[in-house]
Design a protein around this motif. Structure first.
Motif, short mmCIF file in Angstrom:
data_model
loop_
_atom_site.label_atom_id
_atom_site.label_comp_id
_atom_site.label_asym_id
_atom_site.label_seq_id
_atom_site.Cartn_x
_atom_site.Cartn_y
_atom_site.Cartn_z
N THR A 1 0.83 -1.21 0.00
CA THR A 1 0.00 0.00 0.00
C THR A 1 0.86 1.25 0.00
O THR A 1 0.54 2.24 -0.66
N LEU A 2 1.99 1.20 0.71
CA LEU A 2 2.91 2.34 0.77
C LEU A 2 3.80 2.43 -0.47
O LEU A 2 4.61 3.35 -0.58
N GLY A 3 3.68 1.48 -1.39
CA GLY A 3 4.51 1.48 -2.59
C GLY A 3 5.96 1.16 -2.29
O GLY A 3 6.86 1.62 -3.00
N LEU A 4 6.21 0.34 -1.26
CA LEU A 4 7.57 0.02 -0.86
C LEU A 4 8.34 -0.67 -1.97
O LEU A 4 7.83 -1.58 -2.62
N GLU A 5 9.56 -0.21 -2.18
CA GLU A 5 10.49 -0.80 -3.15
C GLU A 5 11.84 -0.95 -2.46
O GLU A 5 12.37 0.01 -1.90
#
Length: 148
Positions: free
Chosen positions: A24-28
């Motif tokens: 959801t946080l767009g973690l990469e």
């Protein structure tokens, strides 16, 4: 670096899905230095994260910091270990706009099963947005809660 395994590394290297909150946080995952206990991640703050003034809501920044300090420690652990955050203290330094946010975290000190951690979020200009310090306990993976 030799191939590592465990919940963090399996997700970071695509062998397992990211936890839903991290997705959801767009973690990469960008980089980790296991020996020095540092990690670099990126997040994508979307328009869904903004408050009425168009800035990213502080709670989302705190979640990004939480998802930076934890993995800084997780990256250093054995496959049968996990971490439980005992406290998180956040400091908001400037407003953040939607877009790419970089998280850098590190293990400041570890004594037995207790670790002291810190993280910084920066915007696309490299300016610090928010910082956090946390204390965590290393626990056996089979004692970790089943929820993400």
């Amino acid at each position: 670096m030799s191939e590592r395994s465990g919940p963090f590394w399996d997700a970071a290297e695509g062998r397992a899905p990211l936890p839903r909150a991290a997705a959801t946080l767009g973690l990469e995952f960008l980089d980790a230095d296991v020996e020095n206990g540092t990690i670099e991640l990126a997040f994508t703050a979307t328009e869904d994260f903004i408050n009425p003034t168009g800035n990213v809501l502080g709670a989302f920044l705190a979640a990004m910091l939480y998802d930076t300090v934890g993995p800084a420690l997780l990256a250093t652990l054995e496959p049968d270990q996990f971490q439980s955050t005992l406290e998180l203290s956040t400091h908001f330094l400037r407003p953040a706009r939607p877009g790419r946010i970089i998280g850098k975290g590190r293990v400041v000190h570890r004594a037995g099963d207790i670790a002291f951690l810190e993280a910084t979020l920066t915007n696309s200009d490299g300016a610090a947005i928010a910082t956090a310090r946390a204390t965590a306990r290393v626990i056996p993976l089979d004692q970790a809660p089943n929820s993400a």
